[in-house]
Design a protein around this motif. Structure first.
Motif, PDB file in Angstrom:
ATOM      1  N   SER A  96      -0.599   0.881  -5.858  1.00 33.81           N
ATOM      2  CA  SER A  96      -1.191   2.198  -6.884  1.00 33.81           C
ATOM      3  C   SER A  96      -1.646   1.736  -7.834  1.00 33.81           C
ATOM      4  CB  SER A  96       0.109   2.771  -7.117  1.00 33.81           C
ATOM      5  OG  SER A  96       1.021   1.876  -8.025  1.00 33.81           O
ATOM      6  N   ALA A  97      -2.621   2.533  -8.252  1.00 40.78           N
ATOM      7  CA  ALA A  97      -3.675   2.504  -9.388  1.00 40.78           C
ATOM      8  C   ALA A  97      -3.943   3.865 -10.069  1.00 40.78           C
ATOM      9  CB  ALA A  97      -5.042   1.781  -9.148  1.00 40.78           C
ATOM     10  N   SER A  98      -4.222   3.959 -11.139  1.00 37.60           N
ATOM     11  CA  SER A  98      -4.520   5.248 -12.037  1.00 37.60           C
ATOM     12  C   SER A  98      -5.381   5.039 -13.010  1.00 37.60           C
ATOM     13  CB  SER A  98      -3.128   5.751 -12.203  1.00 37.60           C
ATOM     14  OG  SER A  98      -2.712   5.095 -13.630  1.00 37.60           O
ATOM     15  N   LEU A  99      -5.905   6.104 -13.852  1.00 39.90           N
ATOM     16  CA  LEU A  99      -6.719   6.222 -14.740  1.00 39.90           C
ATOM     17  C   LEU A  99      -6.261   5.172 -16.048  1.00 39.90           C
ATOM     18  CD1 LEU A  99      -8.267   9.786 -14.983  1.00 39.90           C
ATOM     19  CD2 LEU A  99      -9.441   7.720 -14.148  1.00 39.90           C
ATOM     20  N   GLU A 100      -4.905   5.272 -16.115  1.00 38.82           N
ATOM     21  CA  GLU A 100      -4.323   4.432 -16.992  1.00 38.82           C
ATOM     22  C   GLU A 100      -3.899   3.005 -16.707  1.00 38.82           C
ATOM     23  OE1 GLU A 100      -3.248   7.479 -15.956  1.00 38.82           O
ATOM     24  OE2 GLU A 100      -4.242   8.370 -17.648  1.00 38.82           O
ATOM     25  N   SER A 101      -3.987   2.758 -15.458  1.00 38.95           N
ATOM     26  CA  SER A 101      -3.765   1.287 -14.706  1.00 38.95           C
ATOM     27  C   SER A 101      -4.619   1.056 -13.870  1.00 38.95           C
ATOM     28  CB  SER A 101      -2.143   1.423 -14.178  1.00 38.95           C
ATOM     29  OG  SER A 101      -1.920   0.113 -13.742  1.00 38.95           O
ATOM     30  N   LYS A 102      -5.981   0.798 -14.141  1.00 42.12           N
ATOM     31  CA  LYS A 102      -6.721   0.392 -13.233  1.00 42.12           C
ATOM     32  C   LYS A 102      -6.694  -1.176 -12.845  1.00 42.12           C
ATOM     33  CE  LYS A 102     -10.161   1.884 -16.196  1.00 42.12           C
ATOM     34  NZ  LYS A 102      -9.145   2.605 -17.373  1.00 42.12           N
ATOM     35  N   ARG A 103      -7.459  -1.475 -11.779  1.00 42.34           N
ATOM     36  CA  ARG A 103      -7.669  -2.623 -11.344  1.00 42.34           C
ATOM     37  C   ARG A 103      -9.132  -3.313 -10.908  1.00 42.34           C
ATOM     38  NH1 ARG A 103      -6.526  -2.738  -5.279  1.00 42.34           N
ATOM     39  NH2 ARG A 103      -5.683  -4.850  -5.486  1.00 42.34           N
ATOM     40  N   LEU A 104      -9.489  -4.447 -10.851  1.00 44.82           N
ATOM     41  CA  LEU A 104     -10.716  -4.946 -10.803  1.00 44.82           C
ATOM     42  C   LEU A 104     -10.581  -6.063  -9.485  1.00 44.82           C
ATOM     43  CD1 LEU A 104     -13.696  -5.518 -11.071  1.00 44.82           C
ATOM     44  CD2 LEU A 104     -13.209  -7.225 -13.000  1.00 44.82           C
ATOM     45  N   PHE A 105     -11.051  -5.229  -8.360  1.00 44.61           N
ATOM     46  CA  PHE A 105     -10.843  -5.859  -7.003  1.00 44.61           C
ATOM     47  C   PHE A 105     -12.089  -6.378  -6.416  1.00 44.61           C
ATOM     48  CE2 PHE A 105     -10.392  -5.140  -2.331  1.00 44.61           C
ATOM     49  CZ  PHE A 105      -9.394  -6.058  -2.234  1.00 44.61           C
TER      50      PHE A 105
END
Length: 245
Positions: free
Chosen positions: A230-239
């Motif tokens: 899961s990801a969100s605007l508050e918890s982004k990821r760089l993949f």
């Protein structure tokens, strides 16, 4: 695809039959799922040595994971989430071309050169492993789950790594119910394909994983089952992902 290989550009090539430093991951498997009697379950090998990635050529290995710490590289990755929350780069080409494009498109910030150098290292290793002239590269900042349901890639093999945020999730073969994957799964059930007694495993930030897909010559349609976290605007990821061309 080469049957027997050693790294051409990456130092310290290994003997694939004597990778004594590699750890077969059996975490979460019950005793009755004994690996000695079910060699097909010897699916995931991990090591802090990058040469572990060559173990992907072993028939009883479905995923090879180079466990590493990003160190100062993570500082640029985290800054990218804030400065360019919609950054997305997808291309294919040689190591030189991809490195050049990343150098031009990534925002300027402390640690950028080191970050580009690290991505170039992974491209170089991937190209050497599979004897590729060109590599398909995708580098995205994600604020939602790209592939939220458990699935298998319909490709020979893919390299994945998360530079910031949550790592990819995957299942041991013993915990998979394959006829519930994809269209066989229940609508809106993101855990469809997971055995009732199974557990979900997750790669760490910085881990570099090679995952066999259904089209690997010896996988016989039993590639690694995985999904995006899961990801969100508050918890982004760089993949980052790399593919064969």
């Amino acid at each position: 695809m080469r049957e027997n290989l050693s790294f051409q550009k990456v130092p310290h090539s290994v003997d694939l039959k004597n990778s004594h430093y590699n750890l077969i991951d059996t975490n979460g498997l019950d005793q009755e799922e004994g690996l000695a009697t079910k060699p097909a379950l010897l699916g995931v090998v991990k090591s802090s040595h990058r040469e572990v990635l060559a173990d992907i050529y072993q028939n009883n290995i479905s995923m090879a994971v180079w466990q590493r710490s990003l160190g100062s590289i993570s500082q640029y990755a985290e800054s990218l989430l804030e400065s360019s929350p919609h950054f997305a780069f997808t291309s294919q080409g040689s190591l030189e071309y991809l490195s050049s494009m990343l150098g031009k498109l990534l925002p300027e910030a402390q640690g950028k050169a080191l970050f580009v150098e690290d991505v170039a290292l992974l491209v170089d290793m991937f190209a050497c492993l599979f004897d590729l002239e060109e590599v398909g590269l995708r580098l995205n900042v994600l604020s939602n789950a790209m592939c939220p349901r458990f699935h298998v890639d319909k490709i020979p093999c893919r390299l994945v790594s998360t530079y910031a945020g949550s790592g990819s999730e995957w299942l041991h073969e013993a915990h998979v119910v394959r006829d519930r994957l994809g269209r066989g799964g229940r609508v809106n059930d993101h855990n469809s394909g997971l055995n009732e007694k199974g557990r979900i495993n997750q790669l760490n930030v910085g881990d570099v994983a090679l995952m066999k897909g259904d089209e690997w010559p010896t996988s016989l349609g039993r590639g690694v089952v995985h999904r995006s976290p899961s990801a969100s605007l508050e918890s982004k990821r760089l993949f980052l992902s790399l593919d064969m061309i």
